[in-house]
Design a protein around this motif. Structure first.
Motif, PDB file in Angstrom:
ATOM      1  N   ALA A 172      -5.889  -9.121  -2.155  1.00  0.00           N
ATOM      2  CA  ALA A 172      -5.875  -9.523  -3.562  1.00  0.00           C
ATOM      3  C   ALA A 172      -6.763 -10.737  -3.774  1.00  0.00           C
ATOM      4  CB  ALA A 172      -4.444  -9.813  -4.004  1.00  0.00           C
ATOM      5  N   ARG A 173      -6.820 -11.610  -2.760  1.00  0.00           N
ATOM      6  CA  ARG A 173      -7.636 -12.817  -2.861  1.00  0.00           C
ATOM      7  C   ARG A 173      -9.113 -12.450  -3.029  1.00  0.00           C
ATOM      8  NH1 ARG A 173      -7.326 -15.216   2.221  1.00  0.00           N
ATOM      9  NH2 ARG A 173      -5.112 -15.621   1.979  1.00  0.00           N
ATOM     10  N   GLN A 210     -11.041 -10.003 -10.181  1.00  0.00           N
ATOM     11  CA  GLN A 210      -9.972 -10.247 -11.146  1.00  0.00           C
ATOM     12  C   GLN A 210     -10.048  -9.190 -12.243  1.00  0.00           C
ATOM     13  OE1 GLN A 210      -7.380 -12.637 -11.464  1.00  0.00           O
ATOM     14  NE2 GLN A 210      -7.775 -12.757  -9.270  1.00  0.00           N
ATOM     15  N   TYR A 230       0.826  -1.205   0.000  1.00  0.00           N
ATOM     16  CA  TYR A 230       0.000   0.000   0.000  1.00  0.00           C
ATOM     17  C   TYR A 230       0.865   1.263   0.000  1.00  0.00           C
ATOM     18  CZ  TYR A 230      -3.950  -3.043   0.867  1.00  0.00           C
ATOM     19  OH  TYR A 230      -4.898  -4.024   0.751  1.00  0.00           O
ATOM     20  N   ALA A 237     -10.177  -9.469  -4.151  1.00  0.00           N
ATOM     21  CA  ALA A 237     -10.387  -8.452  -5.187  1.00  0.00           C
ATOM     22  C   ALA A 237     -10.943  -9.080  -6.458  1.00  0.00           C
ATOM     23  CB  ALA A 237      -9.070  -7.747  -5.485  1.00  0.00           C
ATOM     24  N   ARG A 245      -2.662  -1.797  -8.290  1.00  0.00           N
ATOM     25  CA  ARG A 245      -3.655  -2.374  -7.367  1.00  0.00           C
ATOM     26  C   ARG A 245      -2.882  -3.217  -6.366  1.00  0.00           C
ATOM     27  NH1 ARG A 245      -5.017  -4.599 -12.548  1.00  0.00           N
ATOM     28  NH2 ARG A 245      -4.323  -6.594 -11.709  1.00  0.00           N
ATOM     29  N   VAL A 246      -3.573  -3.782  -5.387  1.00  0.00           N
ATOM     30  CA  VAL A 246      -2.847  -4.604  -4.411  1.00  0.00           C
ATOM     31  C   VAL A 246      -2.112  -5.758  -5.097  1.00  0.00           C
ATOM     32  CG1 VAL A 246      -4.062  -4.090  -2.283  1.00  0.00           C
ATOM     33  CG2 VAL A 246      -5.000  -5.814  -3.842  1.00  0.00           C
ATOM     34  N   ASP A 247      -2.634  -6.206  -6.268  1.00  0.00           N
ATOM     35  CA  ASP A 247      -1.994  -7.330  -6.954  1.00  0.00           C
ATOM     36  C   ASP A 247      -1.277  -6.920  -8.237  1.00  0.00           C
ATOM     37  OD1 ASP A 247      -4.297  -6.676  -8.286  1.00  0.00           O
ATOM     38  OD2 ASP A 247      -5.018  -8.737  -8.538  1.00  0.00           O
ATOM     39  N   HIS A 248      -0.996  -5.635  -8.390  1.00  0.00           N
ATOM     40  CA  HIS A 248      -0.309  -5.154  -9.591  1.00  0.00           C
ATOM     41  C   HIS A 248       0.422  -3.854  -9.239  1.00  0.00           C
ATOM     42  CE1 HIS A 248      -0.148  -5.286 -14.127  1.00  0.00           C
ATOM     43  NE2 HIS A 248       0.313  -4.068 -13.876  1.00  0.00           N
ATOM     44  N   ALA A 276      -1.792  -7.440   1.804  1.00  0.00           N
ATOM     45  CA  ALA A 276      -2.062  -7.264   0.366  1.00  0.00           C
ATOM     46  C   ALA A 276      -2.470  -8.584  -0.265  1.00  0.00           C
ATOM     47  CB  ALA A 276      -0.833  -6.687  -0.325  1.00  0.00           C
ATOM     48  N   ILE A 277      -1.851  -9.671   0.179  1.00  0.00           N
ATOM     49  CA  ILE A 277      -2.196 -10.992  -0.374  1.00  0.00           C
ATOM     50  C   ILE A 277      -3.650 -11.321  -0.044  1.00  0.00           C
ATOM     51  CG2 ILE A 277      -1.741 -13.485  -0.181  1.00  0.00           C
ATOM     52  CD1 ILE A 277       1.266 -12.665   0.227  1.00  0.00           C
TER      53      ILE A 277
END
Ligand SMILES: [Zn+2]
Length: 291
Positions: free
Chosen positions: A178-179, A183, A91, A181, A201-204, A174-175
């Motif tokens: 992301a789970r 897709q 973040y 979030a 984003r949290v996963d990008h 974040a993991i």
């Protein structure tokens, strides 16, 4: 907590000292930073920021520490005031990249400067662009400097070994986020052109501070950029402007030669287009090079 006003001034001073912004941009930049911080006033003055910029270190390592400290103060503020969801590395990276992006010129301006330098020499162009990539914090100097590197003698010759520490560490918050979030298919991958200026984003990863140089490879449009994680000197990536899979064929070699013809002081190569052995992004046609 550090005085937020001072941190804002120090960030603008860093921009001025590294040439990301010019004197005429100071007030505009300070106001842009205030917007992201949700603030509507400051006591910052042009003369004071010019004075502070003279105190920004020029030594590469010290310059990295300076920026790390200033961004850390701004991230702390964001965490304390609820501007970021969680006070963790993913973040914080998303937030401070947005701040850095404010000080990086638009792609067209960067491309014009790169091309003007290229007329001097390809070396001058890559020197300019590599420094920009570090000054903009797209390459996080202060993380690269923590990488461990050594040479191990082997029966086949000396082996350069690097343990790369510049990819953000695993962030449990974040993991988990992301789970849950939705897709997203945008950008299609981390090598797509659509990363340029992207919020992340949290996963990008965030890429507001990222700018790409267009190059022509076998009469098609390709992008030239550095790897934000720098596995070796001036580690660059040359990628197809289209999100199409890696394919090693005769034409691959023609493409590689096109790049080194344009940048004779660089090398370029390719991972295999096979899973496991390449360990790379196989869904997007690209090469890796360096100085
Ligand atoms: Zn892609």
């Amino acid at each position: 907590m550090a005085d937020i006003n001072v941190a804002v001034k120090k960030l603008a001073a860093y921009g001025l000292a590294t040439g990301l912004i010019e004197k005429e941009d100071i007030i505009y930049t300070v106001n842009s930073i205030l917007i992201v911080l949700g603030l509507d006033n400051t006591d910052a003055e042009i003369a004071e920021i010019e004075k502070l910029s003279a105190e920004v270190p020029t030594d590469e390592a010290e310059l990295g520490c300076y920026l790390e400290k200033v961004l850390g103060e701004l991230d702390d503020y964001a965490a304390a005031t609820g501007l970021i969801e969680n006070d963790s590395v993913v973040y914080r990276d998303l937030f401070d990249t947005k701040l850095m992006g404010l000080m990086v010129e638009r792609p067209s301006a960067i491309i014009k400067k790169f091309n003007a330098k290229y007329k001097e020499s390809p070396e001058a162009a890559t020197y300019y662009y590599y420094n920009l990539s570090k000054n903009s914090d797209y390459i996080r100097r202060y993380r690269i400097s923590k990488d461990m590197k050594w040479i191990a003698p082997t029966e086949y010759g000396d082996l350069d070994i690097t343990i790369n520490l510049s990819k953000p560490e695993k962030d449990p918050k974040a993991i988990a986020a992301a789970r849950n979030a939705k897709q997203s298919g945008y950008p299609k991958c981390q090598l797509c052109w659509e990363n340029e200026g992207y919020s992340g984003r949290v996963d990008h990863p965030a890429r507001e501070n990222h700018r790409i140089i267009p190059v022509t490879i076998q009469d098609t449009k390709w992008g030239f950029q550095y790897s934000p994680y720098v596995y070796y000197n001036e580690h660059c990536i040359v990628f197809n402007s289209q999100h199409i899979p890696m394919k090693i064929e005769h034409n691959t070699f023609c493409k590689l030669f096109d790049f080194v013809k344009a940048f004779p002081h660089y090398f370029v190569g390719s991972n295999a287009d096979l899973p496991i052995v390449g360990g790379s992004i196989l869904s997007h046609d690209h090469f890796q090079g360096g100085h």
